[in-house]
Design a protein around this motif. Sequence first.
Motif, PDB file in Angstrom:
ATOM      1  N   ALA A 175      -2.756  -2.577  -9.865  1.00  0.00           N
ATOM      2  CA  ALA A 175      -4.193  -2.772  -9.703  1.00  0.00           C
ATOM      3  C   ALA A 175      -4.917  -2.906 -11.040  1.00  0.00           C
ATOM      4  CB  ALA A 175      -4.789  -1.620  -8.908  1.00  0.00           C
ATOM      5  N   CYS A 176      -4.273  -2.463 -12.107  1.00  0.00           N
ATOM      6  CA  CYS A 176      -4.893  -2.613 -13.429  1.00  0.00           C
ATOM      7  C   CYS A 176      -5.151  -4.083 -13.764  1.00  0.00           C
ATOM      8  CB  CYS A 176      -4.008  -1.995 -14.513  1.00  0.00           C
ATOM      9  SG  CYS A 176      -3.793  -0.209 -14.390  1.00  0.00           S
ATOM     10  N   ALA A 177      -4.375  -4.973 -13.144  1.00  0.00           N
ATOM     11  CA  ALA A 177      -4.541  -6.404 -13.398  1.00  0.00           C
ATOM     12  C   ALA A 177      -5.740  -6.985 -12.661  1.00  0.00           C
ATOM     13  CB  ALA A 177      -3.279  -7.154 -12.981  1.00  0.00           C
ATOM     14  N   LEU A 178      -6.391  -6.189 -11.813  1.00  0.00           N
ATOM     15  CA  LEU A 178      -7.471  -6.707 -10.978  1.00  0.00           C
ATOM     16  C   LEU A 178      -8.850  -6.565 -11.604  1.00  0.00           C
ATOM     17  CD1 LEU A 178      -6.294  -5.727  -7.406  1.00  0.00           C
ATOM     18  CD2 LEU A 178      -6.971  -7.993  -8.165  1.00  0.00           C
ATOM     19  N   GLU A 179      -8.887  -6.297 -12.883  1.00  0.00           N
ATOM     20  CA  GLU A 179     -10.184  -6.276 -13.561  1.00  0.00           C
ATOM     21  C   GLU A 179     -10.909  -7.613 -13.396  1.00  0.00           C
ATOM     22  OE1 GLU A 179     -10.720  -3.916 -17.404  1.00  0.00           O
ATOM     23  OE2 GLU A 179      -8.589  -4.409 -17.476  1.00  0.00           O
ATOM     24  N   ASN A 180     -10.125  -8.686 -13.266  1.00  0.00           N
ATOM     25  CA  ASN A 180     -10.725 -10.015 -13.122  1.00  0.00           C
ATOM     26  C   ASN A 180     -11.088 -10.336 -11.674  1.00  0.00           C
ATOM     27  OD1 ASN A 180      -8.268 -10.451 -11.900  1.00  0.00           O
ATOM     28  ND2 ASN A 180      -7.458 -11.826 -13.469  1.00  0.00           N
ATOM     29  N   GLY A 181     -10.707  -9.457 -10.728  1.00  0.00           N
ATOM     30  CA  GLY A 181     -11.086  -9.648  -9.335  1.00  0.00           C
ATOM     31  C   GLY A 181     -10.339 -10.728  -8.595  1.00  0.00           C
ATOM     32  N   ASP A 182      -9.207 -11.190  -9.113  1.00  0.00           N
ATOM     33  CA  ASP A 182      -8.448 -12.260  -8.468  1.00  0.00           C
ATOM     34  C   ASP A 182      -7.501 -11.663  -7.434  1.00  0.00           C
ATOM     35  OD1 ASP A 182      -7.157 -14.525  -7.703  1.00  0.00           O
ATOM     36  OD2 ASP A 182      -6.569 -15.165  -9.718  1.00  0.00           O
ATOM     37  N   PHE A 183      -8.037 -11.294  -6.258  1.00  0.00           N
ATOM     38  CA  PHE A 183      -7.250 -10.640  -5.224  1.00  0.00           C
ATOM     39  C   PHE A 183      -6.206 -11.578  -4.637  1.00  0.00           C
ATOM     40  CE2 PHE A 183     -11.145  -8.131  -5.375  1.00  0.00           C
ATOM     41  CZ  PHE A 183     -10.641  -6.842  -5.374  1.00  0.00           C
ATOM     42  N   LYS A 184      -6.508 -12.874  -4.563  1.00  0.00           N
ATOM     43  CA  LYS A 184      -5.583 -13.824  -3.956  1.00  0.00           C
ATOM     44  C   LYS A 184      -4.285 -13.916  -4.747  1.00  0.00           C
ATOM     45  CE  LYS A 184      -5.131 -18.566  -2.284  1.00  0.00           C
ATOM     46  NZ  LYS A 184      -5.765 -19.891  -2.138  1.00  0.00           N
ATOM     47  N   ALA A 185      -4.402 -14.122  -6.050  1.00  0.00           N
ATOM     48  CA  ALA A 185      -3.206 -14.223  -6.891  1.00  0.00           C
ATOM     49  C   ALA A 185      -2.439 -12.907  -6.900  1.00  0.00           C
ATOM     50  CB  ALA A 185      -3.598 -14.615  -8.314  1.00  0.00           C
ATOM     51  N   PHE A 186      -3.168 -11.795  -6.911  1.00  0.00           N
ATOM     52  CA  PHE A 186      -2.566 -10.469  -6.888  1.00  0.00           C
ATOM     53  C   PHE A 186      -1.713 -10.301  -5.626  1.00  0.00           C
ATOM     54  CE2 PHE A 186      -2.829  -6.058  -5.369  1.00  0.00           C
ATOM     55  CZ  PHE A 186      -2.381  -5.350  -6.470  1.00  0.00           C
ATOM     56  N   GLY A 187      -2.274 -10.678  -4.484  1.00  0.00           N
ATOM     57  CA  GLY A 187      -1.576 -10.531  -3.217  1.00  0.00           C
ATOM     58  C   GLY A 187      -0.362 -11.428  -3.101  1.00  0.00           C
ATOM     59  N   GLU A 188      -0.477 -12.655  -3.572  1.00  0.00           N
ATOM     60  CA  GLU A 188       0.646 -13.587  -3.488  1.00  0.00           C
ATOM     61  C   GLU A 188       1.848 -13.072  -4.265  1.00  0.00           C
ATOM     62  OE1 GLU A 188      -1.045 -17.215  -4.849  1.00  0.00           O
ATOM     63  OE2 GLU A 188      -1.905 -17.751  -2.892  1.00  0.00           O
ATOM     64  N   THR A 189       1.597 -12.467  -5.417  1.00  0.00           N
ATOM     65  CA  THR A 189       2.679 -11.905  -6.229  1.00  0.00           C
ATOM     66  C   THR A 189       3.393 -10.792  -5.474  1.00  0.00           C
ATOM     67  OG1 THR A 189       1.550 -12.432  -8.293  1.00  0.00           O
ATOM     68  CG2 THR A 189       3.239 -10.726  -8.387  1.00  0.00           C
ATOM     69  N   GLN A 190       2.612  -9.908  -4.841  1.00  0.00           N
ATOM     70  CA  GLN A 190       3.212  -8.786  -4.128  1.00  0.00           C
ATOM     71  C   GLN A 190       4.009  -9.249  -2.911  1.00  0.00           C
ATOM     72  OE1 GLN A 190       0.943  -4.889  -4.264  1.00  0.00           O
ATOM     73  NE2 GLN A 190      -0.714  -6.349  -4.184  1.00  0.00           N
ATOM     74  N   LEU A 191       3.440 -10.188  -2.140  1.00  0.00           N
ATOM     75  CA  LEU A 191       4.122 -10.655  -0.942  1.00  0.00           C
ATOM     76  C   LEU A 191       5.438 -11.341  -1.295  1.00  0.00           C
ATOM     77  CD1 LEU A 191       1.152 -12.070   1.156  1.00  0.00           C
ATOM     78  CD2 LEU A 191       2.333  -9.901   1.456  1.00  0.00           C
ATOM     79  N   LYS A 192       5.437 -12.055  -2.400  1.00  0.00           N
ATOM     80  CA  LYS A 192       6.629 -12.780  -2.834  1.00  0.00           C
ATOM     81  C   LYS A 192       7.720 -11.832  -3.302  1.00  0.00           C
ATOM     82  CE  LYS A 192       8.169 -16.214  -6.233  1.00  0.00           C
ATOM     83  NZ  LYS A 192       7.752 -17.083  -7.352  1.00  0.00           N
ATOM     84  N   ASN A 193       7.344 -10.809  -4.030  1.00  0.00           N
ATOM     85  CA  ASN A 193       8.339  -9.946  -4.673  1.00  0.00           C
ATOM     86  C   ASN A 193       8.800  -8.763  -3.823  1.00  0.00           C
ATOM     87  OD1 ASN A 193       8.174 -11.545  -6.958  1.00  0.00           O
ATOM     88  ND2 ASN A 193       6.637 -10.252  -7.949  1.00  0.00           N
ATOM     89  N   ASP A 194       7.959  -8.296  -2.891  1.00  0.00           N
ATOM     90  CA  ASP A 194       8.187  -6.982  -2.291  1.00  0.00           C
ATOM     91  C   ASP A 194       8.677  -6.987  -0.852  1.00  0.00           C
ATOM     92  OD1 ASP A 194       7.302  -5.986  -4.664  1.00  0.00           O
ATOM     93  OD2 ASP A 194       5.298  -5.476  -3.969  1.00  0.00           O
ATOM     94  N   HIS A 195       8.548  -8.086  -0.126  1.00  0.00           N
ATOM     95  CA  HIS A 195       8.899  -8.084   1.294  1.00  0.00           C
ATOM     96  C   HIS A 195      10.402  -7.887   1.480  1.00  0.00           C
ATOM     97  CE1 HIS A 195       9.909  -9.994   5.236  1.00  0.00           C
ATOM     98  NE2 HIS A 195       8.923  -9.199   5.615  1.00  0.00           N
ATOM     99  N   ILE A 196      10.760  -6.946   2.367  1.00  0.00           N
ATOM    100  CA  ILE A 196      12.183  -6.677   2.567  1.00  0.00           C
ATOM    101  C   ILE A 196      12.626  -6.823   4.028  1.00  0.00           C
ATOM    102  CG2 ILE A 196      12.461  -5.176   0.564  1.00  0.00           C
ATOM    103  CD1 ILE A 196      12.173  -2.792   2.394  1.00  0.00           C
ATOM    104  N   HIS A 197      11.690  -6.669   4.967  1.00  0.00           N
ATOM    105  CA  HIS A 197      12.106  -6.738   6.372  1.00  0.00           C
ATOM    106  C   HIS A 197      10.864  -6.813   7.256  1.00  0.00           C
ATOM    107  CE1 HIS A 197      14.689  -6.130   9.838  1.00  0.00           C
ATOM    108  NE2 HIS A 197      13.881  -5.168  10.268  1.00  0.00           N
ATOM    109  N   THR A 198      11.016  -7.417   8.415  1.00  0.00           N
ATOM    110  CA  THR A 198       9.964  -7.411   9.426  1.00  0.00           C
ATOM    111  C   THR A 198      10.547  -6.896  10.735  1.00  0.00           C
ATOM    112  OG1 THR A 198       8.775  -9.275   8.431  1.00  0.00           O
ATOM    113  CG2 THR A 198       8.311  -8.791  10.740  1.00  0.00           C
ATOM    114  N   PHE A 199       9.896  -5.889  11.308  1.00  0.00           N
ATOM    115  CA  PHE A 199      10.279  -5.384  12.628  1.00  0.00           C
ATOM    116  C   PHE A 199       9.517  -6.183  13.681  1.00  0.00           C
ATOM    117  CE2 PHE A 199      11.212  -1.664  10.000  1.00  0.00           C
ATOM    118  CZ  PHE A 199      12.432  -1.263  10.508  1.00  0.00           C
ATOM    119  N   TYR A 200      10.245  -6.616  14.717  1.00  0.00           N
ATOM    120  CA  TYR A 200       9.616  -7.367  15.803  1.00  0.00           C
ATOM    121  C   TYR A 200       9.682  -6.549  17.093  1.00  0.00           C
ATOM    122  CZ  TYR A 200       9.716 -11.384  12.685  1.00  0.00           C
ATOM    123  OH  TYR A 200       9.506 -12.226  11.617  1.00  0.00           O
ATOM    124  N   PRO A 201       8.692  -6.704  17.962  1.00  0.00           N
ATOM    125  CA  PRO A 201       8.701  -5.945  19.226  1.00  0.00           C
ATOM    126  C   PRO A 201       9.946  -6.250  20.063  1.00  0.00           C
ATOM    127  CG  PRO A 201       6.568  -7.004  18.863  1.00  0.00           C
ATOM    128  CD  PRO A 201       7.496  -7.555  17.831  1.00  0.00           C
TER     129      PRO A 201
END
Length: 491
Positions: free
Chosen positions: A443-469
């Motif tokens: 979150a320290c990188a969010l001083e510039n308020g660029d939530f979109k770029a911040f989120g894209e980085t996390q979704l790309k790097n961190d997703h490991i599994h999806t549970f389905y009903p």
Amino acid sequence: MYYLGYDIGSSSIKVALVESKTGKVAGVLREPQEEMVILAPQHNWAEQDPEEWWKYICLATKSLLSKHAIDKNDIHGIGISYQMHGLVLTDSNVKVLRNAIIWCDSRAVSIGEEALEQIGRDKCSSQLLNAPGNFTASKLKWVKDHEPKLYGKIHKAMLPGDFIAYKLSNKIRTTISGLSEGIFWNFKHQQIAEWLLSYYGLTIDHLPELVPTFGFQGKVSTKAAEETGLSVDTPIVYRAGDQPNNALSLNVFNPGEIAMTGGTSGVIYAISNKTESKEISKINNFAHVNYTLKNPTLGKLLCINAAGIQYRWLKENLKFTSYEEMNTLAEKVTVGSDGVVLLPFGNGAERMLNNKNIGSKILNIDLNTHTNAHICRAALEGIAFAFMYGMEILLAEGLQPKVIRAGNDNLFQSKVFANTICTLIGFPIELYDTTGAVGAARACALENGDFKAFGETQLKNDHIHTFYPHKDSKPYLEAYQHWKELLEKEL
């Protein structure tokens, strides 16, 4: 170059280092290795010594820098996540006056209930978006009523994150998000709720100075640098309570997005842009990390106090060697635990149960057929059912889920737990390899308020599994309905 993130929990202090350009995790460490003690001087009380938090922050920071051979001058920002709703009191010399009254302490429930009755539900709903409840403002009122001599010595009342930021920077400051979690914020007029302070006989002078959630909040002092091993003047640039921060860690910023946590407590945290709430006694409404006066984004929080702590109690008292052992046993039992039911409500007053504390109960055990495996499954199902019970309250508020995300830790490491929730809700749950400390660092990188770029980085790097009903949801729904009937009898 790196960012440093702290997560001040009630069980441990976690510290994370991430690369400032990529957000890649460079190291994570926790102190102490065993869980911190929660003191209970009386029934339904919960306290911790704030200086213990600081002691473990210092130990963890030095250990992390040493372990990964990080030059302290290469750390360019500090983010702080912390256990919410706590009360830390200091005198004019900023000496701690008493143990912190933490989030799961229930002593101020009656104070909040009386305030709601006298102030009126309409005013609380339209301005606070919450009942005063058992939050920080009510806890401060409790101190005023029951410890008047100590109250007279108070210079500042801080949240746990405010206190840690003070220890780092020697500056006493807070945020709008923080004030909202203490029920000090008037959402209608977008200012401190001075009328509530007046009602409680409190003074605005006890509240810290306001700073933005993102941006300069102070810098590491000479004394703090000596104690932590950090460089003098390292800036503190982010601070948020653990649940808003968990949502940030999972890229949950927009209406309809939901973050779930299965830690000591269980939390559903849903984003909304509607500054209104019907169930102000069951749902908490806080200023989310991206809340601004022009764009008042809220986090609607539904909490189950006894989630992970219920599972931990079973582990300790039934002498299991690990949670993995418990999860494996649970998987051997069919949906519904062969009739065994567990109500996971033994960690103080439950807000979603109208602040009742009905205790934790294990029901329907057949001494001839049931084993520890049944109890393990009943615990995981019971906590998952409590999540569903909370989801029903949120859905009645008009919540329309668009995405549900959770971190791959604690209860969500159990397939039984995750599959039960996702099947009952009928919506996928995305699992991400992230933690509160990592989120606070990033979150320290969010001083510039660029939530979109911040989120894209996390979704790309961190997703490991999806549970389905599960396609066959009938046994889950039947087990949940049975659990719900037993709960409502208790209520």
